[in-house]
Design an enzyme around this catalytic site. Sequence first.
Site, short mmCIF file in Angstrom:
data_model
loop_
_atom_site.label_atom_id
_atom_site.label_comp_id
_atom_site.label_asym_id
_atom_site.label_seq_id
_atom_site.Cartn_x
_atom_site.Cartn_y
_atom_site.Cartn_z
CE LYS A 79 -106.99 -83.09 -60.56
NZ LYS A 79 -107.73 -81.95 -61.40
CB SER A 154 -109.18 -79.53 -58.45
OG SER A 154 -109.18 -80.05 -59.94
CB SER A 178 -108.65 -77.84 -62.08
OG SER A 178 -109.51 -77.69 -60.98
N1 GLN Z 1 -112.71 -74.36 -59.27
C1 GLN Z 1 -113.53 -74.91 -60.25
C2 GLN Z 1 -114.49 -75.71 -59.63
O1 GLN Z 1 -114.39 -76.07 -58.39
C3 GLN Z 1 -112.78 -75.56 -61.16
C4 GLN Z 1 -112.25 -77.00 -61.04
C5 GLN Z 1 -111.70 -77.97 -62.22
O2 GLN Z 1 -111.40 -77.28 -63.25
N2 GLN Z 1 -111.68 -79.11 -61.95
O3 GLN Z 1 -115.41 -76.27 -60.40
#
Ligand code: GLN
Length: 479
Positions: A79, A154, A178
């Site tokens: 990532k 994400s 995410s």
């Molecule tokens: N969807 C969540 C956010 O936008 C989680 C993001 C994540 O785990 N990095 O904060």
Amino acid sequence: MEIYEMTALMLAEKIRSRELTPTEAVLSVADAIKARDEKLNCYTSLDVDGALEAAKNVENAISRGENLSPLAGVPIGIKDDICELGRKATAGSKMLSDFTAPYNAIVIDKIKSAGMIPLGRLNMDEFAMGWSTETSHFGAVKNPWDLSRTAGGSSGGSAAAVAADECVIALGTDTGGSIRQPCAFCGVTGLKPTYGAVSRYGLIAFASSLDVIGPVGKTARDTAALFSIIKGADSRDMTSRDSEDITLSNSLKGVKIGVPTELFGCDINGEVRENIVASKKVFESLGAECVEVSLSLLKYAGSAYYIIACAEASSNLARYDGVRFGHRATDCDTLEEMYIKSRSEGFGAEVKKRIMLGNFVLSAGYFDDYYNRALKVKRLICDAFDDAFNKCDIILSPVTSSTAYRLGESPTKMYLDDTYTSIVNLAGLPALSLPCGFDSEGMPTGLQLIGRAFDEKSILSAGALYQSCTDFHLKKPRI
Ligand code: GLN
């Protein structure tokens, strides 16, 4: 079977027995990327030459008869918020689109010493803020099961790449879901480790008290193998610590699985619910006993999560001022103007919204009403999990309330959907997301197994046993 279709453990076994070489593995995966990534947009950059060089080194180690790790020779996708020396680390942002990492994250050192081969950088929501990889500066990742839908986020690049065989296994990060949510949307398996089980040194920070790096794979066994490589205490991350070795058990006899009534609230899509309810029977047939537990604070999880995550993000992202890191605006007359223009140009809309929100909840006069109150809710959520784990060993829950979003969906629905995953980050617990079926439109649905702190072994064992008698994880999208 093509090499790129293999699981990581299967491929590593063939490399160890010299049926295949790491070079062949890299070339096969690179071919799959070339054939598919134009449609999916999983990668932000590739380094096939670097990977081929690393593959040669592993081959030499094999011919010297060196003792290799269980995943030696396996190509891996990273990532784009995990630093790799000499490679771009964009975190999905224009701000860092020209940033080259000056050192390796600890997880990168670990996978390299294990003989794994980083092949490319995986697309993600900007600074990991999002649900669909649509906030990425490099464009959305498409879902391999339906190109009109998102891959989730994400870590959308990580999950879609594994689902589409564009990588054998990947690293993702999880702050509020995410890893788990994109895995559920793409039909692959992902582990959010316990907070502190994996060093965060070299991870581009979003919300430091919640961020964790974890594996995304084709099976629970693959994710267990990668987790075993990356976990452990590190003197450069004082929140990290060692945990027990992961030896998967081969029975669920005597294991109690808690099913929280609140986690099956009315907002859950019927087919997603049905598939999770059906999985209960599978766990029972494997010897587990299902019991009811309560997590009544669930309704506060999303609000507490967004207050804490935005507060920490606003502070973490203050370092991007155009001076030391990232994008710097030109034609500025004063230092102040340079800060303002660099940040205005470098960050996207979602990130700006969260910086504003974070500054607001931390500001004098509002600190107690918002930030402090959210921390209290976090404490209560930890206590509620402690209570639940007095009655059971694992908690079974949905990952999200629906299957993958269509591209362009309203963010309001997505904000609300984080409840099932973000509550786990607030409590710092480990959780595994794994495929448990499909809906009538052929989209994958996922389930989540939540464990006690540092007890990744129990959820990984349950996941591996579940996959030994189901085949949802073996189905492939047609791209
Ligand atoms: N969807 C969540 C956010 O936008 C989680 C993001 C994540 O785990 N990095 O904060």
